[in-house]
Motif scaffolding. Structure first.
Motif, PDB file in Angstrom:
ATOM      1  N   ARG A  17      32.837 -32.934 -10.845  1.00 27.88           N
ATOM      2  CA  ARG A  17      33.699 -32.923  -9.656  1.00 27.88           C
ATOM      3  C   ARG A  17      33.953 -31.508  -9.141  1.00 27.88           C
ATOM      4  N   LYS A  18      33.229 -30.558  -9.703  1.00 26.52           N
ATOM      5  CA  LYS A  18      33.297 -29.154  -9.266  1.00 26.52           C
ATOM      6  C   LYS A  18      34.683 -28.537  -9.416  1.00 26.52           C
ATOM      7  N   VAL A  19      35.408 -28.939 -10.463  1.00 22.54           N
ATOM      8  CA  VAL A  19      36.709 -28.344 -10.769  1.00 22.54           C
ATOM      9  C   VAL A  19      36.449 -26.980 -11.403  1.00 22.54           C
ATOM     10  N   SER A  20      37.262 -26.008 -11.076  1.00 22.81           N
ATOM     11  CA  SER A  20      37.063 -24.655 -11.598  1.00 22.81           C
ATOM     12  C   SER A  20      37.111 -24.641 -13.126  1.00 22.81           C
ATOM     13  N   ARG A  21      36.453 -23.665 -13.712  1.00 22.55           N
ATOM     14  CA  ARG A  21      36.387 -23.550 -15.180  1.00 22.55           C
ATOM     15  C   ARG A  21      37.783 -23.479 -15.792  1.00 22.55           C
ATOM     16  N   ARG A  22      38.669 -22.672 -15.206  1.00 26.14           N
ATOM     17  CA  ARG A  22      40.020 -22.508 -15.731  1.00 26.14           C
ATOM     18  C   ARG A  22      40.787 -23.832 -15.683  1.00 26.14           C
ATOM     19  N   GLU A  23      40.738 -24.516 -14.537  1.00 25.63           N
ATOM     20  CA  GLU A  23      41.455 -25.780 -14.413  1.00 25.63           C
ATOM     21  C   GLU A  23      40.852 -26.845 -15.321  1.00 25.63           C
ATOM     22  N   ARG A  24      39.521 -26.865 -15.472  1.00 28.15           N
ATOM     23  CA  ARG A  24      38.866 -27.807 -16.385  1.00 28.15           C
ATOM     24  C   ARG A  24      39.411 -27.643 -17.798  1.00 28.15           C
ATOM     25  N   ARG A  25      39.459 -26.388 -18.239  1.00 32.46           N
ATOM     26  CA  ARG A  25      39.911 -26.124 -19.604  1.00 32.46           C
ATOM     27  C   ARG A  25      41.379 -26.515 -19.760  1.00 32.46           C
ATOM     28  N   GLU A  26      42.222 -26.176 -18.792  1.00 29.77           N
ATOM     29  CA  GLU A  26      43.648 -26.521 -18.866  1.00 29.77           C
ATOM     30  C   GLU A  26      43.848 -28.030 -18.944  1.00 29.77           C
ATOM     31  N   ARG A  27      43.174 -28.772 -18.084  1.00 28.31           N
ATOM     32  CA  ARG A  27      43.324 -30.222 -18.066  1.00 28.31           C
ATOM     33  C   ARG A  27      42.771 -30.850 -19.340  1.00 28.31           C
ATOM     34  N   ALA A  28      41.629 -30.346 -19.800  1.00 24.36           N
ATOM     35  CA  ALA A  28      41.032 -30.885 -21.023  1.00 24.36           C
ATOM     36  C   ALA A  28      41.960 -30.664 -22.212  1.00 24.36           C
ATOM     37  N   LEU A  29      42.497 -29.468 -22.348  1.00 29.07           N
ATOM     38  CA  LEU A  29      43.395 -29.178 -23.465  1.00 29.07           C
ATOM     39  C   LEU A  29      44.683 -29.987 -23.375  1.00 29.07           C
ATOM     40  N   ALA A  30      45.183 -30.187 -22.163  1.00 28.94           N
ATOM     41  CA  ALA A  30      46.397 -30.988 -21.986  1.00 28.94           C
ATOM     42  C   ALA A  30      46.155 -32.439 -22.415  1.00 28.94           C
ATOM     43  N   GLU A  31      45.009 -33.001 -22.038  1.00 29.36           N
ATOM     44  CA  GLU A  31      44.712 -34.385 -22.418  1.00 29.36           C
ATOM     45  C   GLU A  31      44.435 -34.507 -23.915  1.00 29.36           C
ATOM     46  N   LEU A  32      43.793 -33.502 -24.484  1.00 27.07           N
ATOM     47  CA  LEU A  32      43.583 -33.522 -25.939  1.00 27.07           C
ATOM     48  C   LEU A  32      44.926 -33.471 -26.670  1.00 27.07           C
ATOM     49  N   ALA A  59      40.877 -39.227 -23.622  1.00 25.88           N
ATOM     50  CA  ALA A  59      41.222 -37.911 -23.052  1.00 25.88           C
ATOM     51  C   ALA A  59      40.249 -37.548 -21.943  1.00 25.88           C
ATOM     52  N   ARG A  60      38.965 -37.791 -22.166  1.00 28.76           N
ATOM     53  CA  ARG A  60      37.940 -37.499 -21.152  1.00 28.76           C
ATOM     54  C   ARG A  60      38.197 -38.323 -19.891  1.00 28.76           C
ATOM     55  N   THR A  61      38.561 -39.578 -20.079  1.00 32.88           N
ATOM     56  CA  THR A  61      38.834 -40.459 -18.942  1.00 32.88           C
ATOM     57  C   THR A  61      40.078 -39.999 -18.181  1.00 32.88           C
ATOM     58  N   LEU A  62      41.150 -39.700 -18.902  1.00 31.85           N
ATOM     59  CA  LEU A  62      42.403 -39.307 -18.250  1.00 31.85           C
ATOM     60  C   LEU A  62      42.306 -37.945 -17.576  1.00 31.85           C
ATOM     61  N   ALA A  63      41.422 -37.085 -18.064  1.00 31.90           N
ATOM     62  CA  ALA A  63      41.289 -35.742 -17.488  1.00 31.90           C
ATOM     63  C   ALA A  63      40.868 -35.779 -16.025  1.00 31.90           C
ATOM     64  N   ILE A  64      40.114 -36.795 -15.626  1.00 32.31           N
ATOM     65  CA  ILE A  64      39.670 -36.867 -14.230  1.00 32.31           C
ATOM     66  C   ILE A  64      40.717 -37.523 -13.326  1.00 32.31           C
TER      67      ILE A  64
END
Length: 171
Positions: A17-32, A59-64
């Protein structure tokens, strides 16, 4: 993806979905963190138990940030103890995320423990024959809901609707 760490797997849908690297990492860590997997972020899928892999998939599903999550028999391959613990974890996670979730199951006790509403389908051709509102307390705790005195009434109604109370072993 077995060659990617858990955090990188959670980021996968966000990359598409072309989310920035920083936001990807933040969202992934939050869902984990929400799925109680923070300390396993840098592990690989083969290093996790089956239940942990299920939570990582959630977590992968909720991250999007989906509008709806479809769970098709997510606990069917698990042993009884792992199944109940994972149901509790999913119940808490789904409750805290606020996302609408559709759970498909053949396990009547699971349907009662995990649901706000149950849509009962007929045999072929499949159609909805009844909607049951499950008004039990402890929405985010399926183990407590399973033990609630009224849970048995809901399960008995499901047996009636599916005519399981009328079938014999010889059928």
């Amino acid at each position: 993806l077995p060659w990617r760490s858990i955090v990188r797997n959670v980021e996968f849908g966000l990359e598409a979905r072309k989310v920035s690297r920083r936001e990807r990492r933040e969202r992934a860590l939050a869902e984990l963190a929400r799925c109680k997997l923070s300390e396993f972020a840098n592990h690989f899928p083969y290093q996790l138990s089956g239940g942990m892999r299920q939570r990582a998939a959630l977590a992968r599903t909720l991250a999007i940030r989906p509008d709806i999550v479809l769970l098709d028999e997510p606990f069917s391959a698990l042993d009884a103890q792992t199944k109940m613990l994972l149901q509790k974890s999913f119940g808490e996670t789904i409750s805290s995320s606020g996302v609408t979730t559709l759970l498909i199951t053949h396990d009547l006790a699971e349907a009662v423990a995990m649901s706000d509403r149950i849509l009962v389908m007929s045999e072929r051709p499949g159609r909805i024959i009844e909607e049951i509102a499950v008004d039990l307390p402890d929405r985010n705790n399926p183990i407590a809901r399973r033990a609630h005195p009224r849970a048995g009434q809901f399960i008995a109604r499901l047996f009636e609707l599916l005519r399981l109370d009328q079938r014999t072993e010889l059928e």
